[in-house]
Write an enzyme that holds these catalytic residues in place. Structure first.
Site, short mmCIF file in Angstrom:
data_model
loop_
_atom_site.label_atom_id
_atom_site.label_comp_id
_atom_site.label_asym_id
_atom_site.label_seq_id
_atom_site.Cartn_x
_atom_site.Cartn_y
_atom_site.Cartn_z
N THR A 86 0.83 -1.21 0.00
CA THR A 86 0.00 0.00 0.00
C THR A 86 0.86 1.26 0.00
O THR A 86 0.56 2.24 -0.70
CB THR A 86 -0.95 0.01 1.22
N SER B 92 -6.93 -0.52 -6.75
CA SER B 92 -6.58 -0.84 -5.37
C SER B 92 -5.11 -1.24 -5.38
O SER B 92 -4.59 -1.71 -6.39
CB SER B 92 -7.43 -2.00 -4.85
N ASN C 134 -4.14 -3.77 -4.20
CA ASN C 134 -4.14 -5.21 -4.35
C ASN C 134 -4.17 -5.69 -5.80
O ASN C 134 -3.93 -6.86 -6.06
CB ASN C 134 -5.31 -5.81 -3.58
N SER D 206 46.59 -11.76 -2.42
CA SER D 206 46.93 -11.93 -1.01
C SER D 206 47.68 -10.72 -0.48
O SER D 206 48.46 -10.10 -1.19
CB SER D 206 47.79 -13.19 -0.83
N LYS E 175 50.46 -14.21 -5.55
CA LYS E 175 49.25 -15.04 -5.53
C LYS E 175 48.11 -14.32 -6.24
O LYS E 175 47.86 -13.14 -6.02
CB LYS E 175 48.84 -15.35 -4.09
#
Length: 485
Positions: free
Chosen positions: A116, A155, A157, A333, A339
Site C-alpha cells: 500500500t 486498489s 491489491n 593476497s 598469488k
C-alpha cells in the site's frame, strides 16, 4: 543560532517551507517541495528496514506509472475522468517514466501493508507532478487528488502485483540477454579449444579423455537450456489481475474497466499482458513468482557449478590441475607475493548462494498469504529484484572479466593425459579387458606411459596405436577400427 559561511555564528535560521496534509490519522507537515505526501511520510517513519527505497528499482517505478497512465486513459474512455485531469496524469507519468523525480519514490521496498505504501507513494508523486503541470501548487488536492483521481478504479491489491509482474518481466529480459552473451563467450572458447585433448574426470578421479572444447561447449549448452526455461516461465508473469480492485470482485470499477485498462496497459508497456480468467484467485495467488524464482534458482545452481569447475581447472598454478588460466584481475593476497585468486568465479558463487536463499524467502512469503490477499508481496519483490539483478550482473562480470580471457595450458593437459592410465579404456576393444587391466596396473606402479607399455608388449603396432589415440577416436562414439595384420 546557525553557523555562517565564514565559521562565525548568526541569528539567521533557515526554516524549510512545509505544507499541511491530512489523512485518516490526522494532520502532518510535509516538505513543500516534496512530490510525495503524507502517506509516504508515514511509511518513511514506519519502515526503516532494508535501506533500499523504491527509487533504487526504476523498473518498478516505470511499471507503476505505466499502470497509472493506463488507468487514467481507461477512466477517460469510460467517462469517469475528465480530459484535463487525464491529460495531466498522463503527462506526469511520461515525465516520471524518463527519470524525473525518481528520488521521490522514497519508501522502503520492504514494508507492511501488502505494498500500500508503494502505491500511495506513486499516487502522490504522479498527482503532485500533474498539479504542477496544471499550474497549481503541490498538495492542492481539491484540484486533483491522489486517491480520487490518480488511483481511480484501482486498489493496491491489483496495482502492486501487476507492477511487480511488469517490472519482473522487463528485468528478466535483461537477464536473458546477458545469459546469451555469456553463452556465446563459452561457445567461442569451445571452438578455440576444440582440438586440445585432456583427461576427463568423474568424482574428482581420472576418467576417459575428452577435449577442452567439449568441456566448454557443455557450459554453453547448460546456459542455453536455462535460457529456454526462463523464457518458458515468463508468460506466467504476463497474467495480471488489474481490474480486480480490493479482493478480485472489481468493486468500485466499471464493468468494462478491466478489459480497457489491460488494453491500454499493453499499449503503454509494450508487453503481451492478459487478464487472469478469475480475478479473485489471481489476487491471492503468488504461484507465478514461485515458478519464476525456481527457474532463477536453477540458473544460479548451474552457474555456480560452472564456476566451481573454472576454479578447479585453473587451480595451481603449480600444485593444482592448472589446465586453464583465468585472467588475473587483482592481487590475491596481502601476505603471499604473486598469488592470484579466482575472484570472479568466487563472486558468482556468492550470488548463486544469495539467489538460492531468496528462492526460499519467496516460497515462504507466497505460502504465508491468507484468504483473499497475500500481504507479503513486498519481500517477494525485494527478493526477486535482487535475484534477477545480481544474476544479470554476475553473468556480465563472468563473461567480461573471466571467460573472455581464459587461456589453455594445452601442453600440460597432453602431458597429464599421456601419463594417465585412463587411456587403457580406449584400448579395450583392441587388446581386451584383461590386457588393458595389466597395462594399466603396470603404468600405475611404474609411472610409465600406457602407450610405451603397449608397444613394449607388442600388443599393437605403432601405427595402430597412433590411430586409436587420435582425438576424434578418443572423444566420440565410433565403431572399432579394423587393422590389417
Amino acid at each position: 543560532m546557525t553557523r555562517d559561511i565564514r565559521g562565525g555564528m548568526t541569528n539567521i535560521e533557515i526554516v524549510k517551507e512545509m505544507r499541511r496534509e491530512h489523512d485518516l490519522l490526522g494532520y502532518r507537515e510535509v516538505p513543500a517541495d516534496a512530490y510525495f505526501g503524507i502517506h509516504t511520510l508515514r511509511a518513511l517513519e514506519n519502515f526503516p528496514i532494508s535501506g533500499d527505497p523504491v527509487a533504487k528499482y526504476p523498473e518498478l517505478i516505470v511499471a507503476l506509472v505505466d499502470i497509472k497512465q493506463a488507468a487514467a486513459l481507461a477512466n477517460l474512455e469510460l467517462g469517469l475522468l475528465d480530459e484535463t485531469r487525464c491529460h495531466a496524469i498522463v503527462e506526469a507519468c511520461k515525465a516520471i517514466r524518463v527519470g524525473q523525480h525518481t528520488e521521490q519514490f522514497a519508501v522502503d521496498l520492504i514494508q507492511g501493508g501488502a505494498g500500500t505504501s508503494t502505491n500511495m507513494n506513486a499516487n502522490e508523486v504522479v498527482c503532485n507532478k500533474a498539479l504542477e503541470l496544471l499550474g497549481h501548487r503541490r498538495g492542492e488536492y481539491h484540484i486533483l487528488h491522489p486517491n480520487e483521481h490518480v488511483n481511480m478504479s484501482q486498489s493496491t491489491n491489483d496495482v502492486y502485483p501487476t507492477a511487480l509482474k511488469i517490472a519482473t518481466y522487463r528485468s528478466a529480459l535483461r537477464l536473458l540477454e546477458q545469459m546469451s552473451i555469456l553463452e556465446s563467450s563459452f561457445e567461442r572458447k569451445a571452438a578455440e579449444f576444440r582440438t586440445m585433448l585432456k583427461v576427463g574426470r568423474t568424482q574428482l578421479q581420472d576418467a576417459v579423455p575428452m577435449t577442452l572444447g567439449q568441456e566448454f561447449a557443455t557450459y554453453a549448452v547448460m546456459l542455453s537450456e536455462d535460457r529456454q526455461r526462463l523464457g518458458e516461465a515468463l508468460p506466467l508473469i504476463c497474467e495480471i489481475n488489474l481490474g480486480a480492485t480490493a479482493i478480485g470482485t472489481g468493486i468500485n470499477a466499471h464493468p468494462n474497466y478491466a478489459v480497457l485498462v489491460r488494453d491500454h496497459l499493453c499499449t503503454v508497456s509494450g508487453l503481451p499482458l492478459h487478464t487472469a480468467p478469475y480475478l479473485i484467485e489471481a489476487t491471492q495467488d503468488c504461484g507465478a513468482f514461485v515458478q519464476l524464482s525456481g527457474v532463477l534458482k536453477r540458473i544460479a545452481v548451474k552457474l555456480s557449478k560452472v564456476c566451481n569447475d573454472l576454479r578447479l581447472l585453473s587451480s595451481g598454478p603449480r600444485a593444482g590441475l592448472g589446465e586453464i588460466n583465468l585472467p588475473p584481475v587483482q592481487a590475491g593476497s596481502s601476505i603471499m607475493p604473486g598469488k592470484v585468486n579466482p575472484v570472479i568465479p568466487e563472486v558468482v558463487n556468492q550470488v548463486a548462494f544469495e539467489v538460492i536463499g531468496n528462492d526460499l524467502t519467496i516460497t515462504m512469503a507466497a505460502e504465508a498469504g491468507q484468504l483473499q490477499l497475500n500481504a507479503f508481496e513486498p519481500v517477494i519483490a525485494y527478493s526477486m529484484f535482487r535475484s534477477i539483478g545480481h544474476l544479470t550482473q554476475a553473468c556480465a562480470t563472468l563473461e567480461a572479466k573471466c571467460v573472455r580471457g581464459i587461456t589453455a595450458n594445452w601442453e600440460h593437459m597432453r602431458e597429464m593425459l599421456d601419463h594417465s592410465i585412463v587411456l587403457a579404456t580406449a584400448l579395450n576393444p583392441y587388446i581386451g579387458y584383461a590386457n588393458s587391466t595389466e597395462v594399466a596396473r603396470e603404468a600405475l606402479e611404474t609411472g610409465r606411459k600406457i602407450a610405451d607399455i603397449v608397444l613394449e608388449r607388442r600388443l599393437l603396432s605403432p601405427e595402430a596405436l597412433a590411430e586409436i589415440l587420435r582425438p576424434e577416436v578418443l572423444t566420440a562414439p565410433r565403431a572399432p577400427i579394423t587393422f590389417t595384420k
